[in-house]
Design a protein around this motif. Structure first.
Motif, PDB file in Angstrom:
ATOM      1  N   ARG A 174      -7.595  10.783  -7.572  1.00 17.27           N
ATOM      2  CA  ARG A 174      -6.917   9.465  -8.592  1.00 17.27           C
ATOM      3  C   ARG A 174      -7.597   8.147  -8.065  1.00 17.27           C
ATOM      4  N   LEU A 175      -7.241   8.092  -6.611  1.00 13.93           N
ATOM      5  CA  LEU A 175      -7.291   7.448  -5.452  1.00 13.93           C
ATOM      6  C   LEU A 175      -8.948   6.369  -5.813  1.00 13.93           C
ATOM      7  N   VAL A 180      -5.657   1.995  -5.338  1.00  9.39           N
ATOM      8  CA  VAL A 180      -4.382   1.710  -6.776  1.00  9.39           C
ATOM      9  C   VAL A 180      -4.321   0.797  -7.525  1.00  9.39           C
ATOM     10  N   VAL A 225     -11.123   6.443  -3.468  1.00  5.53           N
ATOM     11  CA  VAL A 225     -10.974   6.672  -1.923  1.00  5.53           C
ATOM     12  C   VAL A 225     -12.042   7.449  -1.545  1.00  5.53           C
ATOM     13  N   ALA A 227       1.141  -0.859   0.210  1.00  6.34           N
ATOM     14  CA  ALA A 227      -0.160  -0.106  -0.166  1.00  6.34           C
ATOM     15  C   ALA A 227       0.506   1.157   0.284  1.00  6.34           C
ATOM     16  N   ARG A 272      -9.999   7.497   8.385  1.00  8.53           N
ATOM     17  CA  ARG A 272     -10.624   6.064   9.207  1.00  8.53           C
ATOM     18  C   ARG A 272      -8.705   5.664   9.596  1.00  8.53           C
ATOM     19  N   LEU A 273      -8.266   4.960   7.886  1.00 10.69           N
ATOM     20  CA  LEU A 273      -7.265   4.600   8.199  1.00 10.69           C
ATOM     21  C   LEU A 273      -6.239   5.147   8.771  1.00 10.69           C
ATOM     22  N   ARG A 274      -6.067   6.801   7.869  1.00 15.02           N
ATOM     23  CA  ARG A 274      -4.882   7.534   8.908  1.00 15.02           C
ATOM     24  C   ARG A 274      -5.032   7.142  10.001  1.00 15.02           C
ATOM     25  N   ILE A 325      -4.947  -1.128  -1.460  1.00 18.74           N
ATOM     26  CA  ILE A 325      -4.091  -1.591  -2.699  1.00 18.74           C
ATOM     27  C   ILE A 325      -5.031  -2.011  -3.913  1.00 18.74           C
ATOM     28  N   GLU A 372     -12.786   7.063   4.360  1.00 20.52           N
ATOM     29  CA  GLU A 372     -11.967   5.553   4.360  1.00 20.52           C
ATOM     30  C   GLU A 372     -10.657   6.396   5.199  1.00 20.52           C
ATOM     31  N   LEU A 373     -10.361   6.857   4.149  1.00 16.05           N
ATOM     32  CA  LEU A 373      -8.965   7.581   4.088  1.00 16.05           C
ATOM     33  C   LEU A 373      -8.861   7.919   5.340  1.00 16.05           C
ATOM     34  N   PRO A 410      -2.862  17.065  -2.994  1.00 14.98           N
ATOM     35  CA  PRO A 410      -3.892  16.175  -2.540  1.00 14.98           C
ATOM     36  C   PRO A 410      -4.962  15.980  -3.162  1.00 14.98           C
ATOM     37  N   GLN A 432      -5.992   4.830  12.274  1.00 11.91           N
ATOM     38  CA  GLN A 432      -5.744   3.806  12.337  1.00 11.91           C
ATOM     39  C   GLN A 432      -3.908   3.213  12.085  1.00 11.91           C
ATOM     40  N   LEU A 433      -3.046   3.934  11.534  1.00 12.68           N
ATOM     41  CA  LEU A 433      -1.841   4.248  10.755  1.00 12.68           C
ATOM     42  C   LEU A 433      -1.122   4.212  12.465  1.00 12.68           C
ATOM     43  N   THR A 434      -1.776   5.339  12.947  1.00 15.22           N
ATOM     44  CA  THR A 434      -0.881   6.289  13.886  1.00 15.22           C
ATOM     45  C   THR A 434      -0.869   5.951  14.481  1.00 15.22           C
ATOM     46  N   VAL A 449       0.763   3.563  -2.750  1.00 15.50           N
ATOM     47  CA  VAL A 449       0.449   5.701  -2.859  1.00 15.50           C
ATOM     48  C   VAL A 449       1.499   6.058  -2.957  1.00 15.50           C
ATOM     49  N   GLN A 457      -8.553  -2.786   4.797  1.00 15.65           N
ATOM     50  CA  GLN A 457      -8.511  -1.515   4.647  1.00 15.65           C
ATOM     51  C   GLN A 457      -7.833  -1.171   3.876  1.00 15.65           C
TER      52      GLN A 457
END
Lengths: 154, 154
Positions: A128-129, B150, A131, A28, A138-140, B147, A135-136, A122, A142-144, A32, B142
């Motif tokens: 392009r993505l 992308v 999404v 991922a 939420r992902l950010r 992925i 959701e982005l 941005p 969780q990554l944090t 990205v 997620q």
DNA sequence: CCCATTTCGTTCGTGTACTAATCATTAGGG
DNA sequence: CCCTAATGATTAGTACACGAACGAAATGGG
């Protein structure tokens, strides 16, 4: 149905590529970051260089160590990267007169002006993505959490 | 309170490092992969090499192209990496007699035996990271969405 | 059957990214 | 005050990772 039919082999393959968070993370991230390439190319920046510029647009001047803390990068990684940004004309590298060990990384006028173009980055990536922003986010988030968990191991 | 006091500046900074999914993705990926370093060191593998071995433990022999599709890596990346794995003695690289263009990547006995040790890797990582399996699974899911998003852009 | 096209892998050049080693400068304790 | 320790950045060495260019082998349409 297919997931509850494991009555005879209770262990889902621990080594299956599909199950590895680290693999999903690596793919991922590469994917990205790859999306940024064509978008950043007109600005003359690679993705890591773009991140350094983001940090400098928030505050300038900063030292190499300071940038490393913000970006979680080793000074050894930043050193050549910053020289390339200097060659591009976006930053200046000057020793701090008060402490000759430290390097002041300062935005040049061209570097400061570049922010205008960067404002378009941005939105282009999100478009392009394709999404949802939800959701982005939420992902950010969780990554944090994961980043905090990694830091806690040190 | 601080997040709801934005009545006069409705736009949260689009270029703030904190808000970038790509930044969180890059830092998390580097951080998690970094956790593998000490765990993989006894096996003599880097993280990308570990992923290649995972793919080969699922199926062997495989071609360079096949591995590239599974791992989403360019042949140009795999080529030198596979030579290093060959030097380590974990794989063999032989031209396919039926098609002299293709390279058969096969597990050696040592490579096959290594799987036993590798079984201990995921549990060690999860233990070090100290994050709930639930949350890791949500994250992986997620990331899989991202992925796919992308891939859809190609 | 032959030649243009495609496919497969390698090589080259550039740019991260890390650890370890190094150098210069500063800070601190005796 | 001086000398050791700590700090800030650079350099060297290794390993990804990608795009572009390349060479060899296979394919397929005329």
């Amino acid at each position: 149905m297919s997931s509850s039919a494991q009555t005879l082999s209770p262990q889902p393959d621990v080594l299956a590529l599909e199950n590895q968070v680290c693999f999903a993370l690596a793919v991922a991230a590469r994917g990205v970051i790859g999306l940024y390439r064509p978008v950043l190319e007109p600005l003359g920046l690679t993705h890591p260089q773009y991140l350094v510029m983001l940090a400098l647009w928030e505050r300038s001047p900063r030292t190499v160590r300071d940038l490393g803390d913000a970006l979680q990068l080793e000074p050894a990684t930043l050193s050549p990267l910053l020289k390339r940004l200097e060659t591009q004309g976006y930053i200046a590298r000057d020793r701090n007169p008060a402490d000759e060990r430290a390097l002041n990384i300062t935005l040049t006028d061209a570097g400061a002006r570049l922010r205008e173009q960067a404002l378009g980055v941005p939105p282009q990536i999100v478009a392009r993505l394709g999404v949802e922003l939800d959701e982005l986010e939420r992902l950010r988030s969780q990554l944090t959490d994961v980043i905090a968990a990694v830091r806690a191991t040190r």
